[in-house]
Design a protein around this motif. Sequence first.
Motif, PDB file in Angstrom:
ATOM      1  N   GLU A  61       0.817  -1.217   0.000  1.00 22.69           N
ATOM      2  CA  GLU A  61       0.000   0.000   0.000  1.00 22.69           C
ATOM      3  C   GLU A  61       0.851   1.268   0.000  1.00 22.69           C
ATOM      4  OE1 GLU A  61      -3.385  -0.828   0.089  1.00 22.69           O
ATOM      5  OE2 GLU A  61      -2.577  -2.869   0.088  1.00 22.69           O
ATOM      6  N   VAL A  62       2.184   1.107  -0.038  1.00 22.30           N
ATOM      7  CA  VAL A  62       3.093   2.243   0.121  1.00 22.30           C
ATOM      8  C   VAL A  62       3.536   2.777  -1.237  1.00 22.30           C
ATOM      9  CG1 VAL A  62       5.370   2.948   0.995  1.00 22.30           C
ATOM     10  CG2 VAL A  62       3.906   1.450   2.353  1.00 22.30           C
ATOM     11  N   GLU A  63       3.586   4.073  -1.355  1.00 18.89           N
ATOM     12  CA  GLU A  63       4.076   4.725  -2.567  1.00 18.89           C
ATOM     13  C   GLU A  63       5.593   4.550  -2.684  1.00 18.89           C
ATOM     14  OE1 GLU A  63       4.672   9.344  -3.675  1.00 18.89           O
ATOM     15  OE2 GLU A  63       2.611   8.781  -3.164  1.00 18.89           O
ATOM     16  N   ASN A  64       6.028   3.935  -3.781  1.00 19.77           N
ATOM     17  CA  ASN A  64       7.457   3.700  -4.040  1.00 19.77           C
ATOM     18  C   ASN A  64       8.143   3.072  -2.813  1.00 19.77           C
ATOM     19  OD1 ASN A  64       9.985   3.648  -5.173  1.00 19.77           O
ATOM     20  ND2 ASN A  64      10.310   5.864  -5.109  1.00 19.77           N
ATOM     21  N   PRO A  65       7.765   1.842  -2.444  1.00 21.88           N
ATOM     22  CA  PRO A  65       8.273   1.238  -1.202  1.00 21.88           C
ATOM     23  C   PRO A  65       9.781   1.077  -1.158  1.00 21.88           C
ATOM     24  CG  PRO A  65       7.154  -0.403  -2.567  1.00 21.88           C
ATOM     25  CD  PRO A  65       6.851   0.932  -3.171  1.00 21.88           C
ATOM     26  N   GLY A  66      10.428   0.883  -2.303  1.00 19.91           N
ATOM     27  CA  GLY A  66      11.872   0.700  -2.313  1.00 19.91           C
ATOM     28  C   GLY A  66      12.636   1.883  -1.733  1.00 19.91           C
ATOM     29  N   ARG A  67      12.101   3.082  -1.887  1.00 19.03           N
ATOM     30  CA  ARG A  67      12.738   4.282  -1.346  1.00 19.03           C
ATOM     31  C   ARG A  67      12.048   4.759  -0.069  1.00 19.03           C
ATOM     32  NH1 ARG A  67      16.028   7.387  -4.355  1.00 19.03           N
ATOM     33  NH2 ARG A  67      15.178   9.281  -3.391  1.00 19.03           N
ATOM     34  N   THR A  68      10.726   4.659  -0.043  1.00 18.97           N
ATOM     35  CA  THR A  68       9.958   5.250   1.054  1.00 18.97           C
ATOM     36  C   THR A  68      10.110   4.483   2.358  1.00 18.97           C
ATOM     37  OG1 THR A  68       8.337   6.044  -0.566  1.00 18.97           O
ATOM     38  CG2 THR A  68       7.665   6.039   1.749  1.00 18.97           C
ATOM     39  N   LEU A  69      10.047   3.154   2.308  1.00 17.72           N
ATOM     40  CA  LEU A  69      10.082   2.358   3.534  1.00 17.72           C
ATOM     41  C   LEU A  69      11.377   2.517   4.336  1.00 17.72           C
ATOM     42  CD1 LEU A  69       8.238  -0.950   2.593  1.00 17.72           C
ATOM     43  CD2 LEU A  69       7.800   0.447   4.611  1.00 17.72           C
ATOM     44  N   PRO A  70      12.568   2.404   3.716  1.00 19.67           N
ATOM     45  CA  PRO A  70      13.803   2.577   4.515  1.00 19.67           C
ATOM     46  C   PRO A  70      13.898   3.959   5.156  1.00 19.67           C
ATOM     47  CG  PRO A  70      14.307   1.507   2.429  1.00 19.67           C
ATOM     48  CD  PRO A  70      12.883   1.973   2.340  1.00 19.67           C
ATOM     49  N   LYS A  71      13.538   5.014   4.417  1.00 16.27           N
ATOM     50  CA  LYS A  71      13.577   6.360   4.984  1.00 16.27           C
ATOM     51  C   LYS A  71      12.604   6.494   6.147  1.00 16.27           C
ATOM     52  CE  LYS A  71      14.945   8.934   0.825  1.00 16.27           C
ATOM     53  NZ  LYS A  71      14.512   9.983  -0.141  1.00 16.27           N
ATOM     54  N   ALA A  72      11.397   5.985   5.971  1.00 19.02           N
ATOM     55  CA  ALA A  72      10.383   6.090   7.022  1.00 19.02           C
ATOM     56  C   ALA A  72      10.816   5.348   8.283  1.00 19.02           C
ATOM     57  CB  ALA A  72       9.043   5.551   6.516  1.00 19.02           C
ATOM     58  N   LEU A  73      11.422   4.184   8.128  1.00 21.83           N
ATOM     59  CA  LEU A  73      11.899   3.427   9.287  1.00 21.83           C
ATOM     60  C   LEU A  73      13.006   4.174  10.020  1.00 21.83           C
ATOM     61  CD1 LEU A  73      11.860  -0.128   7.691  1.00 21.83           C
ATOM     62  CD2 LEU A  73      10.715   0.472   9.833  1.00 21.83           C
ATOM     63  N   PHE A  74      13.901   4.819   9.278  1.00 28.26           N
ATOM     64  CA  PHE A  74      14.992   5.583   9.898  1.00 28.26           C
ATOM     65  C   PHE A  74      14.442   6.763  10.708  1.00 28.26           C
ATOM     66  CE2 PHE A  74      17.940   9.221   9.586  1.00 28.26           C
ATOM     67  CZ  PHE A  74      19.010   8.709  10.310  1.00 28.26           C
ATOM     68  N   TYR A  75      13.560   7.546  10.093  1.00 27.30           N
ATOM     69  CA  TYR A  75      12.989   8.695  10.792  1.00 27.30           C
ATOM     70  C   TYR A  75      12.164   8.252  12.008  1.00 27.30           C
ATOM     71  CZ  TYR A  75      14.176  11.206   6.484  1.00 27.30           C
ATOM     72  OH  TYR A  75      14.834  11.750   5.410  1.00 27.30           O
ATOM     73  N   ALA A  76      11.415   7.172  11.846  1.00 30.18           N
ATOM     74  CA  ALA A  76      10.566   6.691  12.940  1.00 30.18           C
ATOM     75  C   ALA A  76      11.398   6.192  14.111  1.00 30.18           C
ATOM     76  CB  ALA A  76       9.637   5.584  12.440  1.00 30.18           C
ATOM     77  N   LEU A  77      12.552   5.575  13.837  1.00 29.99           N
ATOM     78  CA  LEU A  77      13.416   5.069  14.908  1.00 29.99           C
ATOM     79  C   LEU A  77      13.893   6.212  15.805  1.00 29.99           C
ATOM     80  CD1 LEU A  77      14.966   2.692  16.168  1.00 29.99           C
ATOM     81  CD2 LEU A  77      16.799   3.131  14.537  1.00 29.99           C
ATOM     82  N   ILE A  78      14.349   7.291  15.200  1.00 26.81           N
ATOM     83  CA  ILE A  78      14.785   8.454  15.980  1.00 26.81           C
ATOM     84  C   ILE A  78      13.615   9.047  16.752  1.00 26.81           C
ATOM     85  CG2 ILE A  78      15.740  10.785  15.815  1.00 26.81           C
ATOM     86  CD1 ILE A  78      17.233   9.838  13.302  1.00 26.81           C
TER      87      ILE A  78
END
Length: 464
Positions: free
Chosen positions: A228-245
């Motif tokens: 369900e994610v827009e462009n998961p190859g780029r979006t998911l890793p970035k989102a996980l990094f920001y969410a971790l912080i």
Amino acid sequence: MPGANDAEYVALEDGISPKLEHYTKVSILPLVFLIFYEVSGGPFGVEDSVKAAGPLLALLGFVIFPFIWSVPEALITAELSTMFPENAGYVVWVSSALGPYWGFQQGWMKWLSGVIDNALYPVLFLDYLKSAFPILEDGLPRTAAVLGITLALTYVNYRGLTIVGWVAVLLGVFSLLPFLVMGVIAVPELKPSRWLVFDLDNVDWALYLNTLFWNLNYWDSISTLSGEVENPGRTLPKALFYALIFVVLAYFFPLLIGTGAIPLNRDSWEDGYFSEIAKIIGGVWLRFWVQGASAVSNMGMFVAEMSSDSFQLLGMAERGMLPECFARRSRYGTPLVAILFSASGVVLLSWLSFQEIVAAENFLYCFGMIMEFVAFVKLRVEYPAVSRPYKVPIGTVGAVLMCVPPTLLICVVLALASFKVMCLSLVAVLVGLVLRPCLQYSEKKGWFRFSNPRDYANQMFTDQ
């Protein structure tokens, strides 16, 4: 049908479900807040870490524990979710590495763990409100409140994942604002010496580790929304990094303020104590704001977890692991049957206490994580050339070593489980072991209709 050990991966076309192009994809900002609510939702529920171990160990726990557990889990999730960008998430990871039988077991344990987790949020919601509304402490009013909350939030999930994502953004901002205000007001009252208090002879290690584990896991839950994610190859890793912080700061800062601004009384640090701290620091108005923030935070955690649980069932149904009805979407693009099924599980499990819920879900979650670690390493060894839009920058040996600390932690959490929790969790595992053959038998008899993923898929790789 493949045997239990015949690993295979069948990729859904373009990494999406059939007809998914008609629905709006989730962008990075809502995705960050969905991950935030999958994992955290704010500092509500961390109070037991101070009660169990004192201020110093509580603060250190939320700094050190993420490196032992959260970072490896988030990295594995980023790599495998971009390798398999579809809604079955970790079910596909394990199926591809260990075979569909164990993929189903992974789905069963993770779904059940998620539903148990979701049963906690109405409990926490009412725990924070009962000090202002004592009628909600027990009895019929409390039961009615649990049912009402579950129904209302289930409807939000039905209306669409995009709505859930932006609701998560608004709820996240509102739920964290009072802690920023509390921090500013508390600055003159802070005494750093209070942060250094600890007593190793008076530590409830089971409660301490379960509290840390519960508040810092579920990073992999977002994988069941990959389709369900827009462009998961780029979006998911970035989102996980920001969410971790985001998550670590959302825990550490309120704990820093709460333990440093008022004298320590460890017995008082239990569910809902942040509202009392707010009253001491800022007055009744701040207490009500924190209670309101807790309420909306639990709403956010509920809808985020419900989304992951229901889309996981949708993904499993698309792969022929569950009856086809679980894959049917409403006009809003949401899996209606899967949502109702997950909501029913929440209601049935809401009678458990906070500590029992945390311990039971941690126990089941541990089994699932062990299979994820094995799948991560095995896929690295057996399919090194398969495209991974994001790849953890370590080799095979590094992949194994990265999984060692969280695996050891899992062993400790399992060993500290109570006999009651252990028995209930093992019964749940046994149910999953027989449920898969039962579903296959029902398919053979024609009692339920199951999807054939090859009707709309292309094969990516199979064992050679």
